[in-house]
Design an enzyme around this catalytic site. Structure first.
Site, PDB file in Angstrom:
ATOM      1  N   GLN A  82       0.879  -1.152  -0.208  1.00 30.89           N
ATOM      2  CA  GLN A  82       0.058  -0.045   0.062  1.00 30.89           C
ATOM      3  C   GLN A  82       0.746   1.249  -0.101  1.00 30.89           C
ATOM      4  O   GLN A  82       0.254   2.413  -0.369  1.00 30.89           O
ATOM      5  CB  GLN A  82      -0.890   0.063   1.109  1.00 30.89           C
ATOM      6  N   HIS A 130       1.169  -9.463   4.401  1.00 35.40           N
ATOM      7  CA  HIS A 130       0.024  -8.436   4.540  1.00 35.40           C
ATOM      8  C   HIS A 130      -0.703  -8.603   3.388  1.00 35.40           C
ATOM      9  O   HIS A 130      -0.533  -7.658   2.219  1.00 35.40           O
ATOM     10  CB  HIS A 130       0.414  -6.925   4.838  1.00 35.40           C
ATOM     11  N   ASN A 152      -1.567 -11.303   8.302  1.00 34.17           N
ATOM     12  CA  ASN A 152      -2.393 -10.150   8.494  1.00 34.17           C
ATOM     13  C   ASN A 152      -3.908 -10.536   8.138  1.00 34.17           C
ATOM     14  O   ASN A 152      -3.981 -10.988   7.003  1.00 34.17           O
ATOM     15  CB  ASN A 152      -2.015  -8.768   7.657  1.00 34.17           C
ATOM     16  N   GLU A 153      -4.801 -10.271   9.013  1.00 34.45           N
ATOM     17  CA  GLU A 153      -6.120 -10.601   8.798  1.00 34.45           C
ATOM     18  C   GLU A 153      -6.241 -11.825   7.948  1.00 34.45           C
ATOM     19  O   GLU A 153      -6.770 -11.878   6.649  1.00 34.45           O
ATOM     20  CB  GLU A 153      -6.755  -9.328   8.020  1.00 34.45           C
TER      21      GLU A 153
HETATM   22  C1  BGC Z   1      -6.234  -3.984   6.100  1.00 31.62           C
HETATM   23  C2  BGC Z   1      -5.738  -2.768   5.338  1.00 31.62           C
HETATM   24  C3  BGC Z   1      -6.565  -1.656   4.931  1.00 31.62           C
HETATM   25  C4  BGC Z   1      -7.544  -1.300   6.117  1.00 31.62           C
HETATM   26  C5  BGC Z   1      -8.592  -0.353   5.626  1.00 31.62           C
HETATM   27  C6  BGC Z   1      -7.460  -3.601   6.841  1.00 31.62           C
HETATM   28  O1  BGC Z   1      -8.226  -4.505   6.441  1.00 31.62           O
HETATM   29  O2  BGC Z   1      -5.237  -4.615   6.970  1.00 31.62           O
HETATM   30  O3  BGC Z   1      -4.596  -3.115   4.480  1.00 31.62           O
HETATM   31  O4  BGC Z   1      -5.990  -0.805   4.293  1.00 31.62           O
HETATM   32  O5  BGC Z   1      -8.215  -2.513   6.919  1.00 31.62           O
HETATM   33  O6  BGC Z   1      -9.707  -0.909   4.965  1.00 31.62           O
END
Ligand code: BGC
Length: 396
Positions: free
Chosen positions: A17, A112, A156-157
């Site tokens: 990003q 990520h 991440n997530e």
């Molecule tokens: C993510 C980020 C994303 C943010 C805002 C999260 O789900 O880890 O990469 O930019 O939310 O949407």
């Protein structure tokens, strides 16, 4: 209000990003080859943080923050299968060292959302070799994290990473994943991510840092007596992953908004509700709810808030949202939850997975010149950090 000594106050970013030109990643390929995808704008140079990371870090440190979460990019470190770039590992270690030199505690994320294109082209997390491939990457990245790093986030997530597999497998059918609510994460992908995470936790711990993963908490709320529907809906999308955090050194909570669940499933944002530039409902209490849920489901391990923020062009609203979210976090700490960090999403206005319009940053970035302009919210959060949470009032 005051917070535990040593509390981390900082901001978060992710490599794809912010760095720019992440050309060996699956997202880069997706941005360019699937016109039907919602990746309307390619990431391009992003914020050019690959070259300007020291400036980003200095702005955060000068404001008063003491933590910075960033991710390292598997696609740069292993652009082709088995070909490890020593130069990229050195680059990411320089980022860690630069962070430390500014007095920022680095929180490093290994994965990520983005992956090398060769990995995804070969079935991604559905390939039987996926977990071994990730473990090999984690071993290769060891020099980045082996010293002076306290916290490493493995994946991440994973609850959204599992959905990305759905997006990549049904690129021509955004309708299958773009309605209210989110599609069911592929169970096989969820299992592979879980295995990769558990293995990475062992690998990271053996090097020294504390290890955990970061979960997108959803603040699901039942409407019209839909509690049982909510339980069934939330388990594979959120709660399973929190439950799988048990025994880790910490769990990362990432909270933005709430999600209403009715008797027939997920509901759209209510008519008339205030929404953000990301289309989410304005709901700062999402953070307190996410912390509470993570604490209970992950079995009382320390919580790091690894993301929380709002996409808005109104920086005063960002401050109000963040102050309310921090108040909710403070209530959780008073109730006994061991929260160790608040890392705001995001340090910079950056590439929001297909577009640049939803601005989450504490710092604006000129898309043509890359010039950074700190917003009042950065100074505000810096004051919160300097007072360890005592000063939450907006002054301007
Ligand atoms: C993510 C980020 C994303 C943010 C805002 C999260 O789900 O880890 O990469 O930019 O939310 O949407």
């Amino acid at each position: 209000m005051s917070f535990p000594d040593g509390f981390l106050w900082g901001a978060s970013t992710a490599a794809h990003q912010t760095e720019g030109n992440n050309v060996a990643s699956d997202w880069w390929a997706w941005e360019h080859t699937v016109p039907a995808s919602p990746a309307r704008t390619p990431s391009g140079d992003a914020c050019d943080s690959y070259h300007r990371y020291a400036e980003d870090m200095r702005l955060l440190a000068d404001a008063g923050l003491n933590g910075y979460r960033f991710s390292i990019e598997w696609a740069r470190i292993e652009p082709e299968e088995g070909e490890i770039s020593r130069a990229e590992i050195d680059h990411y270690r320089r980022m860690v060292d630069t962070c430390l030199s500014f007095g920022l505690n680095p929180v490093v994320t290994l994965h990520h959302f983005t992956q090398p294109r060769w990995f995804t082209a070969d079935g991604g997390w559905l390939n039987a070799k996926a977990v071994d491939r990730f473990a090999r990457y984690v071993d290769a990245a060891a020099p980045v994290i082996a010293s002076d790093v306290d916290y490493v986030c493995t994946i991440n997530e994973p609850n959204f990473a599992a959905l990305m597999q759905t997006m990549f497998s049904h690129p021509d059918d955004p309708g299958s994943w773009g309605r209210a609510g989110t599609p069911l994460p592929d169970p096989q992908v969820a299992e592979a991510l879980t295995d990769a995470h558990h293995r990475a936790v062992d690998q990271v711990r053996a090097l020294g840092p504390k290890a955990g993963w970061t979960i997108a908490t959803q603040a699901y709320q039942a409407v019209g007596g839909a509690d049982a529907v909510l339980d069934e809906y939330a388990w594979p999308r959120e709660r399973y992953f929190l439950d799988q955090s048990r025994g880790d050194d910490f769990v990362g909570v990432q909270a933005y908004s709430r999600n209403l669940i009715g008797p027939d499933g997920p509901l759209p944002v209510p008519d008339g509700a205030r929404t953000t530039l990301a289309g989410l409902e304005y709901w700062p209490d999402a953070l307190a709810e996410g912390i509470d849920l993570a604490w209970r489901l992950a079995g009382g391990i320390p919580v790091l808030v690894t993301e929380n923020g709002i996409a808005t062009a109104d920086d005063n609203l960002r401050i109000d949202y963040t102050a309310d979210a921090i108040r909710g976090m403070q209530r959780q700490i008073e109730a006994g939850v061991d929260v160790r960090a608040y890392l705001h999403w995001s340090a910079l206005d950056n590439y929001e997975w297909g577009r640049y319009e939803p601005t989450f940053g504490l710092i604006a970035v000129d898309r043509a010149t890359f010039r950074r302009t700190p917003k009042p919210s950065l100074a505000w959060l810096g004051n919160v950090a300097r007072s360890n949470g005592a000063t939450l009032t907006r002054t301007a």
